[in-house]
Design a protein around this motif. Structure first.
Motif, PDB file in Angstrom:
ATOM      1  N   ALA A  90       0.831  -1.208   0.000  1.00  0.00           N
ATOM      2  CA  ALA A  90       0.000   0.000   0.000  1.00  0.00           C
ATOM      3  C   ALA A  90       0.865   1.258   0.000  1.00  0.00           C
ATOM      4  O   ALA A  90       0.580   2.216  -0.732  1.00  0.00           O
ATOM      5  N   ALA A  91       1.926   1.265   0.794  1.00  0.00           N
ATOM      6  CA  ALA A  91       2.816   2.424   0.831  1.00  0.00           C
ATOM      7  C   ALA A  91       3.478   2.638  -0.527  1.00  0.00           C
ATOM      8  O   ALA A  91       3.621   3.779  -0.988  1.00  0.00           O
ATOM      9  N   CYS A  92       3.867   1.556  -1.184  1.00  0.00           N
ATOM     10  CA  CYS A  92       4.449   1.654  -2.522  1.00  0.00           C
ATOM     11  C   CYS A  92       3.454   2.280  -3.491  1.00  0.00           C
ATOM     12  O   CYS A  92       3.800   3.194  -4.249  1.00  0.00           O
ATOM     13  N   GLY A  93       2.232   1.833  -3.462  1.00  0.00           N
ATOM     14  CA  GLY A  93       1.208   2.376  -4.354  1.00  0.00           C
ATOM     15  C   GLY A  93       0.901   3.833  -4.089  1.00  0.00           C
ATOM     16  O   GLY A  93       0.781   4.628  -5.026  1.00  0.00           O
ATOM     17  N   VAL A  94       0.814   4.205  -2.829  1.00  0.00           N
ATOM     18  CA  VAL A  94       0.497   5.587  -2.477  1.00  0.00           C
ATOM     19  C   VAL A  94       1.627   6.520  -2.897  1.00  0.00           C
ATOM     20  O   VAL A  94       1.404   7.560  -3.526  1.00  0.00           O
ATOM     21  N   VAL A  95       2.871   6.154  -2.573  1.00  0.00           N
ATOM     22  CA  VAL A  95       3.995   7.032  -2.885  1.00  0.00           C
ATOM     23  C   VAL A  95       4.219   7.124  -4.396  1.00  0.00           C
ATOM     24  O   VAL A  95       4.457   8.215  -4.929  1.00  0.00           O
ATOM     25  N   CYS A  96       4.122   6.002  -5.097  1.00  0.00           N
ATOM     26  CA  CYS A  96       4.277   6.058  -6.561  1.00  0.00           C
ATOM     27  C   CYS A  96       3.128   6.826  -7.194  1.00  0.00           C
ATOM     28  O   CYS A  96       3.316   7.552  -8.171  1.00  0.00           O
TER      29      CYS A  96
END
Length: 124
Positions: A90-96
């Motif tokens: 989820a953090a990867c998706g949000v930051v990207c």
């Protein structure tokens, strides 16, 4: 925030420089996670001296946040691939996803995330 602290053009350039430092640190974290400390130091040093990264960090352009956000996003992706937990994905998706708001060219890097996930899934 940097405009309030430094004011004027110095504040704008300070923000760009801080994003550059975050990008180098993010690349260091990715390298350490995937290849060890020596690998991480080499990768961070190469980014720190590359002309592209220096231009992004010194010119105070609005897209200077993209390399920092993408390096953080790919760090979360490396974390998610080594320790599969939903919060890292989820953090990867949000930051990207947020990186797309700073630079349209970040779309190419953001699209590569699902490709990397499918490749990692087929190898495992």
């Amino acid at each position: 925030l940097t405009m309030r602290l430094a004011g004027g053009m110095l504040g704008v350039r300070l923000a760009s420089a801080l994003f550059g430092v975050v990008a180098v640190f993010g690349v260091y974290l990715i390298g350490r996670r995937l290849g060890g400390s020596a690998y991480a130091l080499c990768a961070a040093a190469l980014l720190a001296v590359s002309a592209w990264a220096i231009d992004f960090s010194r010119l105070a352009m609005p897209n200077s946040a993209a390399p920092a956000m993408l390096s953080c996003g790919f760090f979360f992706l490396a974390l998610a691939l080594t320790r599969p937990q939903a919060r890292y994905f989820a953090a990867c998706g949000v930051v990207c996803g947020l990186s797309l708001m700073t630079y349209a060219g970040a779309l190419l890097a953001t699209v590569s995330v699902p490709v990397l996930l499918l490749t990692a899934r087929s190898v495992a």
